[in-house]
Design an enzyme around this catalytic site. Structure first.
Site, short mmCIF file in Angstrom:
data_model
loop_
_atom_site.label_atom_id
_atom_site.label_comp_id
_atom_site.label_asym_id
_atom_site.label_seq_id
_atom_site.Cartn_x
_atom_site.Cartn_y
_atom_site.Cartn_z
N SER A 54 18.42 40.83 47.51
CA SER A 54 18.03 39.51 48.02
C SER A 54 17.46 39.66 49.43
CB SER A 54 19.22 38.56 48.04
OG SER A 54 19.69 38.32 46.74
N SER A 93 21.70 33.77 48.92
CA SER A 93 22.89 34.31 48.25
C SER A 93 23.00 33.59 46.92
CB SER A 93 24.15 34.07 49.08
OG SER A 93 25.31 34.37 48.33
N GLY A 94 22.92 34.35 45.85
CA GLY A 94 23.01 33.73 44.54
C GLY A 94 24.29 32.92 44.38
N SER A 95 25.40 33.52 44.73
CA SER A 95 26.69 32.85 44.58
C SER A 95 26.95 31.83 45.68
CB SER A 95 27.82 33.88 44.61
OG SER A 95 27.94 34.46 45.91
N GLY A 96 26.31 32.03 46.84
CA GLY A 96 26.57 31.17 47.99
C GLY A 96 27.90 31.47 48.64
N THR A 97 28.50 32.60 48.27
CA THR A 97 29.81 32.96 48.82
C THR A 97 29.81 34.33 49.49
OG1 THR A 97 30.54 33.93 46.73
CG2 THR A 97 31.04 31.59 47.09
N THR A 98 28.68 34.99 49.58
CA THR A 98 28.61 36.31 50.22
C THR A 98 29.11 36.19 51.66
OG1 THR A 98 26.70 36.82 48.84
CG2 THR A 98 27.12 38.28 50.74
N GLU A 158 16.74 37.53 42.28
CA GLU A 158 16.00 38.28 43.29
C GLU A 158 14.50 38.20 43.08
OE1 GLU A 158 19.93 41.05 43.24
OE2 GLU A 158 18.15 41.64 42.11
#
Length: 191
Positions: A54, A93-98, A158
């Protein structure tokens, strides 16, 4: 017996998945894409941050924004200055939690910077911190069920980042009225 698909078959699958994402973005996220372009154009400085692939996709976007003459910095590079009030942090961030991405967004918000998030999870910690969120309808990195994407570990997300970044650049470039020849002197010449 399962037949291994050819590389051409894989290319067709990847193209089809990206076409689906693009069509979904054009209908469901058109206004957030326009908000993202407006936020980028209005920012005095843009800071770009993503992890792994990403981050690599966002670095390509940073380069194109620099070609436009925008003041762009890649977070983590030794020449990147401190973010300040009014600046924009473009994060993915795909998860939004990185963890590192969320912490950077929290820091940016604490100094008065704006956050533009690209994610699959608008209700995530990153999504909640963002002034503008573009929701990418792709599989999260650990979604191994293959229902959204047959590709490995966030590949579709990505790839979509690259497409969204290029679309935002193209929008800003066309709005600028600059020609390709006017942008060209900013292209790297130490290659």
């Amino acid at each position: 017996m399962t037949t291994t698909p050819s590389a051409a078959d894989a290319l067709g699958l990847i193209f089809a998945e990206n076409s689906h994402v693009v069509n979904a973005l054009r209908s469901a996220s058109a206004s957030s894409l326009d908000e993202a372009a407006t936020a980028l154009a209005a920012a005095p400085r843009i800071f770009v941050l993503g992890a792994g692939r990403s981050g690599l996709a966002l670095k390509m976007t940073a380069m194109r924004l620099m070609h436009l003459g925008l003041d762009v910095h890649v977070v983590g590079e030794v020449t990147s200055p401190a973010i300040a009030s009014g600046d924009l942090l473009l994060v993915a961030s795909g998860s939004g939690t990185t963890g590192a991405i969320v912490r950077a967004a929290e820091t940016a918000q604490s100094v008065g910077a704006n956050i533009l998030a690209l994610t699959t999870a608008p209700e995530s910690p990153l999504g909640r911190l963002a002034a503008v969120t573009v929701v990418i309808p792709a599989a999260a990195k650990q979604d191994h069920a293959g229902q959204v994407s047959a590709q490995y570990s966030g590949g579709l997300f990505e790839q979509a980042l690259l497409l969204v970044g290029d679309a935002l650049f193209h929008t800003l470039w066309q709005a600028s009225g600059a020609t390709a020849e006017q942008l060209w002197p900013r292209h790297a010449n130490l290659e």
